[in-house]
Scaffold this motif. Structure first.
Motif, PDB file in Angstrom:
ATOM      1  N   ASP A 132      26.721 -34.304  10.026  1.00  0.00           N
ATOM      2  CA  ASP A 132      27.719 -35.171  10.650  1.00  0.00           C
ATOM      3  C   ASP A 132      27.200 -36.586  10.869  1.00  0.00           C
ATOM      4  O   ASP A 132      27.985 -37.484  11.202  1.00  0.00           O
ATOM      5  CB  ASP A 132      28.163 -34.584  11.996  1.00  0.00           C
ATOM      6  N   MET A 133      25.915 -36.811  10.697  1.00  0.00           N
ATOM      7  CA  MET A 133      25.366 -38.131  10.958  1.00  0.00           C
ATOM      8  C   MET A 133      25.649 -39.068   9.790  1.00  0.00           C
ATOM      9  O   MET A 133      25.850 -38.646   8.650  1.00  0.00           O
ATOM     10  CB  MET A 133      23.867 -38.042  11.248  1.00  0.00           C
ATOM     11  N   ALA A 134      25.656 -40.370  10.086  1.00  0.00           N
ATOM     12  CA  ALA A 134      26.214 -41.357   9.159  1.00  0.00           C
ATOM     13  C   ALA A 134      25.556 -41.322   7.789  1.00  0.00           C
ATOM     14  O   ALA A 134      26.252 -41.252   6.764  1.00  0.00           O
ATOM     15  CB  ALA A 134      26.095 -42.760   9.762  1.00  0.00           C
ATOM     16  N   ILE A 135      24.235 -41.377   7.721  1.00  0.00           N
ATOM     17  CA  ILE A 135      23.582 -41.503   6.417  1.00  0.00           C
ATOM     18  C   ILE A 135      23.842 -40.272   5.561  1.00  0.00           C
ATOM     19  O   ILE A 135      24.181 -40.382   4.374  1.00  0.00           O
ATOM     20  CB  ILE A 135      22.077 -41.773   6.584  1.00  0.00           C
ATOM     21  N   SER A 136      23.705 -39.077   6.147  1.00  0.00           N
ATOM     22  CA  SER A 136      23.998 -37.854   5.384  1.00  0.00           C
ATOM     23  C   SER A 136      25.435 -37.844   4.896  1.00  0.00           C
ATOM     24  O   SER A 136      25.719 -37.511   3.734  1.00  0.00           O
ATOM     25  CB  SER A 136      23.740 -36.620   6.248  1.00  0.00           C
TER      26      SER A 136
END
Length: 322
Positions: A190-194
């Motif tokens: 859910d984190m931006a880079i992933s």
């Protein structure tokens, strides 16, 4: 040293576990495999450790006093690295009670168990979110904390405060480490880079909140792990310490880097500013350098390239498994 790692099956926890095992420590990893994201990802994270000497995995919840007492009563714990908790600013707006229950009640229950078994060393994963919205940079540990922007931030600040209280009352030695936007292989999906990498390869739209000019101090997970290990080796008294890269970058520039490393053009959808978000983070690292000898080594470009390579390798593996 025998080290209990709460949240030991998570993103940071598994990177940390590998480092601790490589250095010869015994790791007691605790995780409740909650469904805030796919628990199978966590099970895959820990699969490689299961047959390693000195590694023990326990599925349980840090809010359950009986579970913790059984664990501490069975194994001689020298120190606790407390990573467990619900993470993320935006989800905390939807379920603040769950965040306070896990992040605050869980921490208090863990501290009480440590006191009962006379374990006096803790390293706690706090967050740059506690600094809230501010214009003066870089963020220093001595800055006045006010105007916290989300329940998540409040829960982390409260964790720092109850740990400081345990230091004052019972002599707990504790370092509260304020992590600045940790990224790297196996980062939470859910984190931006992933999310951006996945969407770039899928040709899906990327949502940017505001104008894309929000600034974050992105820190590669290996640097964070190095700081944690140094902290547990040196913990004495009570301190709050930033762990970041000290090299903030605007969100839109991050996307441009990812376009370059993936070879894909981003389809950007701009959305209104998100409640709970802050416009910038930027770590002052002078205290970390002084107390821990901390010096981040992985530049953003190198870290992003590693993440893209890791994503591609994982997709190839999944295709071969079918």
């Amino acid at each position: 040293m025998t080290i209990l790692v709460t949240g030991g099956a998570g993103f940071i926890g598994t990177h940390l576990t590998k480092r601790l095992l490589d250095e010869g420590h015994i790791v007691l990893a605790v995780d409740n495999f909650c469904s805030n994201y796919d628990p199978e990802l966590k099970r895959r994270n820990v699969a490689n450790f299961k047959n390693q000497p000195g590694y023990y995995l326990f599925e349980g919840d840090i809010r359950e006093s009986h579970f913790l007492h059984l664990l501490f009563g069975t194994y001689p714990v020298d120190a606790v690295i407390h990573l467990a908790g619900l993470a993320g600013v935006r989800p905390s707006l939807q379920k603040p009670a769950a965040y306070f229950d896990t992040n605050v009640t869980g921490t208090v229950t863990l501290l009480q168990t440590m006191q009962d078994f006379k374990v006096d060393k803790m390293v706690f994963a706090s967050s740059s979110s506690v600094y809230g919205e501010r214009n003066e940079t870089p963020f220093r540990e001595s800055d006045l904390i006010e105007g916290l922007a989300s329940p998540y931030a409040i829960s982390k600040r409260t964790g720092e405060m109850v740990i400081q209280n345990a230091h004052q009352l019972y002599g707990l030695n504790a370092y509260c480490l304020r992590f600045f936007t940790v990224y790297g292989p196996n980062q939470r999906p859910d984190m931006a880079i992933s999310s951006f990498i996945r969407r770039l390869f899928a040709g899906e739209r990327i949502q940017l909140f505001g104008t894309g000019q929000s600034v974050r101090d992105y820190t590669y997970v290996n640097d964070i792990v190095a700081g944690i290990v140094r902290a547990v080796e040196r913990v004495s008294g009570f301190e709050i310490i930033n762990l970041g890269s000290g090299r903030p970058i605007a969100l839109i520039d991050l996307v441009r880097h990812l376009e370059y490393f993936t070879g894909r053009k981003a389809r950007i959808e701009y959305r209104p500013d998100q409640l709970g978000d802050v416009s910038r983070t930027f770590a002052d690292l002078s205290k970390a350098a002084q107390l821990l000898g901390y010096q981040p080594r992985v530049l953003l470009e190198e870290g992003l390239q590693r993440m893209v390579n890791g994503f591609q390798a994982e997709q190839t593996f999944l295709l071969e498994e079918k």
